[in-house]
Design an enzyme around this catalytic site. Structure first.
Site, mmCIF file in Angstrom:
data_model
loop_
_atom_site.group_PDB
_atom_site.id
_atom_site.type_symbol
_atom_site.label_atom_id
_atom_site.label_comp_id
_atom_site.label_asym_id
_atom_site.label_seq_id
_atom_site.Cartn_x
_atom_site.Cartn_y
_atom_site.Cartn_z
ATOM 1 N N MET A 226 0.823 -1.212 0.000
ATOM 2 C CA MET A 226 0.000 0.000 0.000
ATOM 3 C C MET A 226 0.856 1.261 0.000
ATOM 4 O O MET A 226 1.591 1.530 0.958
ATOM 5 C CB MET A 226 -0.947 -0.003 1.206
ATOM 6 C CG MET A 226 -2.136 -0.935 0.965
ATOM 7 S SD MET A 226 -3.261 -0.994 2.349
ATOM 8 C CE MET A 226 -2.263 -1.807 3.565
ATOM 9 N N THR A 227 0.723 2.001 -1.081
ATOM 10 C CA THR A 227 1.411 3.270 -1.232
ATOM 11 C C THR A 227 0.920 4.248 -0.178
ATOM 12 O O THR A 227 -0.281 4.459 -0.040
ATOM 13 C CB THR A 227 1.144 3.816 -2.653
ATOM 14 O OG1 THR A 227 1.824 2.962 -3.565
ATOM 15 C CG2 THR A 227 1.626 5.236 -2.833
ATOM 16 N N ALA B 180 4.595 0.057 -3.085
ATOM 17 C CA ALA B 180 5.312 0.044 -4.351
ATOM 18 C C ALA B 180 6.523 0.983 -4.256
ATOM 19 O O ALA B 180 6.411 2.098 -3.736
ATOM 20 C CB ALA B 180 4.387 0.467 -5.474
ATOM 21 N N GLN C 46 8.239 -4.436 -3.129
ATOM 22 C CA GLN C 46 7.497 -4.387 -4.396
ATOM 23 C C GLN C 46 8.156 -3.375 -5.336
ATOM 24 O O GLN C 46 8.260 -2.191 -5.017
ATOM 25 C CB GLN C 46 6.025 -4.009 -4.168
ATOM 26 C CG GLN C 46 5.218 -4.216 -5.449
ATOM 27 C CD GLN C 46 3.788 -3.730 -5.380
ATOM 28 O OE1 GLN C 46 3.533 -2.590 -4.994
ATOM 29 N NE2 GLN C 46 2.847 -4.566 -5.789
ATOM 30 N N HIS D 236 5.972 -5.408 -9.632
ATOM 31 C CA HIS D 236 4.593 -4.881 -9.717
ATOM 32 C C HIS D 236 4.159 -4.873 -11.185
ATOM 33 O O HIS D 236 4.441 -3.940 -11.923
ATOM 34 C CB HIS D 236 4.552 -3.475 -9.127
ATOM 35 C CG HIS D 236 3.163 -2.955 -8.867
ATOM 36 N ND1 HIS D 236 2.018 -3.606 -9.291
ATOM 37 C CD2 HIS D 236 2.740 -1.844 -8.201
ATOM 38 C CE1 HIS D 236 0.958 -2.913 -8.909
ATOM 39 N NE2 HIS D 236 1.366 -1.835 -8.247
ATOM 40 N N GLY D 237 3.449 -5.939 -11.555
ATOM 41 C CA GLY D 237 2.968 -6.036 -12.940
ATOM 42 C C GLY D 237 1.468 -5.777 -13.038
ATOM 43 O O GLY D 237 0.867 -6.052 -14.076
ATOM 44 N N ALA D 238 0.879 -5.244 -11.966
ATOM 45 C CA ALA D 238 -0.592 -5.111 -11.903
ATOM 46 C C ALA D 238 -1.023 -3.658 -12.053
ATOM 47 O O ALA D 238 -0.215 -2.749 -12.247
ATOM 48 C CB ALA D 238 -1.082 -5.666 -10.565
ATOM 49 N N ASN D 239 -2.330 -3.460 -11.983
ATOM 50 C CA ASN D 239 -2.967 -2.164 -11.749
ATOM 51 C C ASN D 239 -2.665 -1.082 -12.780
ATOM 52 O O ASN D 239 -2.697 0.113 -12.468
ATOM 53 C CB ASN D 239 -2.608 -1.649 -10.340
ATOM 54 C CG ASN D 239 -3.113 -2.583 -9.245
ATOM 55 O OD1 ASN D 239 -3.811 -3.552 -9.538
ATOM 56 N ND2 ASN D 239 -2.776 -2.302 -7.993
ATOM 57 N N TYR E 135 0.137 -0.244 -14.372
ATOM 58 C CA TYR E 135 1.452 0.406 -14.431
ATOM 59 C C TYR E 135 2.272 -0.169 -15.594
ATOM 60 O O TYR E 135 1.747 -0.902 -16.430
ATOM 61 C CB TYR E 135 2.148 0.297 -13.067
ATOM 62 C CG TYR E 135 1.389 1.081 -12.011
ATOM 63 C CD1 TYR E 135 1.306 2.478 -12.107
ATOM 64 C CD2 TYR E 135 0.695 0.452 -10.995
ATOM 65 C CE1 TYR E 135 0.563 3.209 -11.186
ATOM 66 C CE2 TYR E 135 -0.049 1.181 -10.066
ATOM 67 C CZ TYR E 135 -0.106 2.562 -10.175
ATOM 68 O OH TYR E 135 -0.842 3.302 -9.278
ATOM 69 N N ARG F 85 3.221 -9.463 -9.142
ATOM 70 C CA ARG F 85 1.797 -9.147 -8.946
ATOM 71 C C ARG F 85 1.172 -8.828 -10.301
ATOM 72 O O ARG F 85 1.748 -8.061 -11.078
ATOM 73 C CB ARG F 85 1.629 -7.956 -8.002
ATOM 74 C CG ARG F 85 0.180 -7.822 -7.534
ATOM 75 C CD ARG F 85 -0.014 -6.804 -6.439
ATOM 76 N NE ARG F 85 -1.095 -7.223 -5.554
ATOM 77 C CZ ARG F 85 -1.849 -6.414 -4.839
ATOM 78 N NH1 ARG F 85 -1.637 -5.110 -4.867
ATOM 79 N NH2 ARG F 85 -2.809 -6.873 -4.068
ATOM 80 N N GLY G 204 -5.357 -5.585 2.905
ATOM 81 C CA GLY G 204 -4.839 -4.239 2.689
ATOM 82 C C GLY G 204 -5.348 -3.246 3.712
ATOM 83 O O GLY G 204 -4.799 -3.115 4.815
ATOM 84 N N ARG G 205 -6.440 -2.555 3.358
ATOM 85 C CA ARG G 205 -6.946 -1.468 4.203
ATOM 86 C C ARG G 205 -7.140 -1.856 5.665
ATOM 87 O O ARG G 205 -6.798 -1.047 6.548
ATOM 88 C CB ARG G 205 -8.236 -0.901 3.583
ATOM 89 C CG ARG G 205 -7.961 -0.112 2.308
ATOM 90 C CD ARG G 205 -9.184 0.035 1.440
ATOM 91 N NE ARG G 205 -9.566 -1.237 0.832
ATOM 92 C CZ ARG G 205 -10.541 -1.386 -0.050
ATOM 93 N NH1 ARG G 205 -11.241 -0.338 -0.427
ATOM 94 N NH2 ARG G 205 -10.821 -2.575 -0.554
HETATM 95 C C1 LIG Z 1 -3.982 3.300 0.129
HETATM 96 C C2 LIG Z 1 -3.731 2.169 -0.810
HETATM 97 C C3 LIG Z 1 -2.526 2.096 -1.493
HETATM 98 C C4 LIG Z 1 -2.269 1.034 -2.359
HETATM 99 N N1 LIG Z 1 -1.039 0.937 -2.960
HETATM 100 C C5 LIG Z 1 -0.715 -0.179 -3.657
HETATM 101 C C6 LIG Z 1 0.616 -0.395 -4.091
HETATM 102 O O1 LIG Z 1 1.531 0.392 -3.830
HETATM 103 N N2 LIG Z 1 0.859 -1.509 -4.818
HETATM 104 C C7 LIG Z 1 -0.133 -2.419 -5.134
HETATM 105 O O2 LIG Z 1 0.148 -3.419 -5.804
HETATM 106 N N3 LIG Z 1 -1.397 -2.245 -4.686
HETATM 107 C C8 LIG Z 1 -1.705 -1.179 -3.935
HETATM 108 N N4 LIG Z 1 -2.959 -1.053 -3.402
HETATM 109 C C9 LIG Z 1 -3.927 -2.147 -3.534
HETATM 110 C C10 LIG Z 1 -3.856 -3.087 -2.322
HETATM 111 O O3 LIG Z 1 -2.649 -3.825 -2.366
HETATM 112 C C11 LIG Z 1 -5.037 -4.090 -2.294
HETATM 113 O O4 LIG Z 1 -5.071 -4.777 -3.529
HETATM 114 C C12 LIG Z 1 -6.382 -3.378 -2.074
HETATM 115 O O5 LIG Z 1 -6.290 -2.467 -0.988
HETATM 116 C C13 LIG Z 1 -7.503 -4.375 -1.795
HETATM 117 O O6 LIG Z 1 -7.296 -5.072 -0.594
HETATM 118 P P1 LIG Z 1 -8.195 -4.718 0.718
HETATM 119 O O7 LIG Z 1 -9.637 -4.827 0.287
HETATM 120 O O8 LIG Z 1 -7.833 -5.762 1.733
HETATM 121 O O9 LIG Z 1 -7.846 -3.332 1.108
HETATM 122 C C14 LIG Z 1 -3.249 0.031 -2.563
HETATM 123 C C15 LIG Z 1 -4.476 0.133 -1.893
HETATM 124 C C16 LIG Z 1 -4.719 1.175 -1.018
HETATM 125 C C17 LIG Z 1 -6.029 1.218 -0.282
#
Ligand SMILES: Cc1cc2nc3c(=O)[nH]c(=O)nc-3n(C[C@H](O)[C@H](O)[C@H](O)COP(=O)(O)O)c2cc1C
Length: 349
Positions: free
Chosen positions: A29-30, A61, A103, A176-179, A181, A228, A318-319
Site C-alpha cells: 500500500m502506497t 510500491a 514491491q 509490480h505487474g498489476a494495476n 502500471y 503481482r 490491505g486497508r
Molecule cells: C492506500 C492504498 C494504497 C495502495 N497501494 C498499492 C501499491 O503500492 N501496490 C499495489 O500493488 N497495490 C496497492 N494497493 C492495492 C492493495 O494492495 C489491495 O489490492 C487493495 O487495498 C484491496 O485489498 P483490501 O480490500 O484488503 O484493502 C493500494 C491500496 C490502497 C487502499
C-alpha cells in the site's frame, strides 16, 4: 471466540528458506511518506515493524528509477541511500519475527513530469485520461514511446533494484505487474500499439514482462522473485478482447520458471469476469501451479474459506491493516477490528 485452529493462522512454507508463521500477507500500500529524496523514514520503520505479525509483508510500491515516479513521496530503491534506509525497515520487521518483500515499481504512462522533470515514458503514445491522485490537480500527460534500447535499460533497472533489495536484507522482491502500471501497459492492447518485437501479438506483448522476470531471476534467483498481476483490467486502463491470451502465456512461463508466487492485484477478489471464466485468482491458479496470493475485500471468514478451497492460496489484507496494525492478533483471537476510514491515510500509525 478464539480461532487458533483456523487455517489462516497456520504456518506455510513459501520456499525452502521462507517459512511464514501464518497465511496472512499485508498487501502493498502506497502511503506517500518517504522524504523528499524518496528515502524511507524512521516513521516508516515503525509502521512496518508494528505490522510484523503478518506472515509476510509486501512493501508499498517502490521506485526502480527516478523517472518511474507518479505520486508524491513514494520511496525508491535505486540508490544506495534508499537501500540503506530500507535495511532499517527490514531489520525491524525481522526483529519482530516477520518477513518482508519489496514491491518493485515503474508507473510508465502514469508517471508525471512534475515529479520526474521528464515526459512520461510508455509502450505507446497513449495517455490516460484524468487527474493524478494525491497530486492536487495534476493532469496526466501524453507519454512518449520507449525506444528499444531504453526498454532494455529499464529491464536492467529492475534487476539492479532487486539486487539492492536483497542486499538490504529483503526476503524477496515482488515485481509490480498489476494495476495498469508499466508492465501491465505492455501486456494490454489498449496501451501497447507497438509494431516491433514488444507489441502486436500476445507473445510480443509478454516480452517485456518476461525479460524483467528473467533479469530479476538472474540477479536474485527464482525463489526470491515474485510478481503481482491483475489479469482483469479494473484500474488505470481498459480491457480489449484477447488481452487474456497474453496473461495465459505469461502465467505458463512463470510456472515453468517456478517463481515464488503470483499475487492478484484487485480491490474485490469476488468479482467474476467473463473473459477469465470467473474470478481472477482462480484464473491465475489454472495456469500457475505454485502459490497464489489472493487479495481484495477479504475478512477472516472469506480468507479461511479461500484457503480451504485451495491449499496453495495465501490471502493479502490491505486497508484493514492500515486500520489495525495488530490485525493478526485481533483476528486470530476473534476480537473487534477497527473499520478503515479515509482519514487514516493522513498518518502512518
Ligand atoms: C492506500 C492504498 C494504497 C495502495 N497501494 C498499492 C501499491 O503500492 N501496490 C499495489 O500493488 N497495490 C496497492 N494497493 C492495492 C492493495 O494492495 C489491495 O489490492 C487493495 O487495498 C484491496 O485489498 P483490501 O480490500 O484488503 O484493502 C493500494 C491500496 C490502497 C487502499
Amino acid at each position: 471466540m478464539a480461532m487458533v485452529n483456523n487455517v489462516l493462522f497456520s504456518s506455510y512454507t513459501l520456499s525452502e528458506g521462507l517459512v511464514l508463521k501464518n497465511r496472512v500477507v499485508m498487501a502493498p500500500m502506497t502511503r506517500c511518506f518517504a522524504d523528499e529524496t524518496l528515502v524511507p523514514t524512521n516513521d516508516m520503520v515503525q509502521y512496518y515493524a508494528r505490522r510484523a505479525s503478518a506472515g509476510l509483508i509486501v512493501t508499498e510500491a517502490t521506485l526502480i528509477s527516478s523517472d518511474a515516479q507518479g505520486y508524491p513521496n513514494t520511496p525508491g530503491i535505486y540508490n544506495d541511500q534508499q537501500a540503506e534506509s530500507w535495511s532499517h525497515v527490514v531489520d525491524a520487521v525481522h526483529q519482530n519475527g516477520g518477513k518482508i518483500i519489496s514491491q518493485l515499481w515503474h508507473t510508465g504512462r502514469l508517471s508525471h513530469s512534475h515529479y520526474t522533470s521528464e515526459q512520461p515514458i510508455a509502450p505507446s503514445a497513449i495517455s490516460f485520461t484524468g487527474s493524478v491522485p494525491r497530486s492536487q490537480g495534476l493532469i496526466y500527460e501524453l507519454p512518449r514511446p520507449l525506444k528499444i534500447n531504453e526498454i532494455q535499460d529499464i529491464v536492467k533497472q529492475y534487476a539492479k533494484a532487486a539486487e539492492n533489495a536483497i542486499k538490504a536484507g529483503f526476503d524477496g522482491v515482488e515485481i509490480h505487474g498489476a494495476n495498469g502500471y508499466l508492465i501491465d501497459q505492455f501486456l494490454r492492447q489498449s496501451t501497447n500499439q507497438r509494431d516491433d518485437q514488444y507489441g502486436g501479438s500476445s507473445i510480443n506483448r509478454v516480452r517485456f514482462a518476461l525479460q524483467v522476470v528473467d533479469a530479476v531471476i538472474e540477479q536474485v534467483g527464482e525463489s526470491k522473485t515474485a510478481i503481482r498481476l491483475s489479469p482483469q483490467a479494473y484500474i488505470n486502463l481498459e480491457y480489449t478482447d484477447g488481452d487474456e491470451e497474453a496473461y495465459e502465456l505469461l502465467l505458463n512461463e512463470l510456472d515453468k520458471r517456478g517463481v515464488l508466487y503470483v499475487h492478484l492485484g484487485a480491490f474485490d477478489s469476488n468479482i467474476e469476469y467473463e473473459y477469465l471464466n470467473g474470478r481472477p485468482a482462480d484464473y491465475i491458479s489454472q495456469f500457475f501451479t505454485g502459490t497464489v496470493i489472493s487479495c481484495g475485500s477479504f475478512n477472516v471468514e472469506k480468507a479461511s474459506q479461500a484457503i480451504e478451497s485451495n491449499s496453495k492460496n495465501l490471502i493479502a489484507i490491505g486497508r484493514p491493516f492500515i486500520a489495525n496494525p495488530d490485525w493478526v492478533e485481533r483476528a486470530s483471537q476473534g476480537q473487534k477490528l477497527n473499520d478503515f476510514e479515509d482519514k487514516m491515510m493522513t498518518t502512518l500509525f
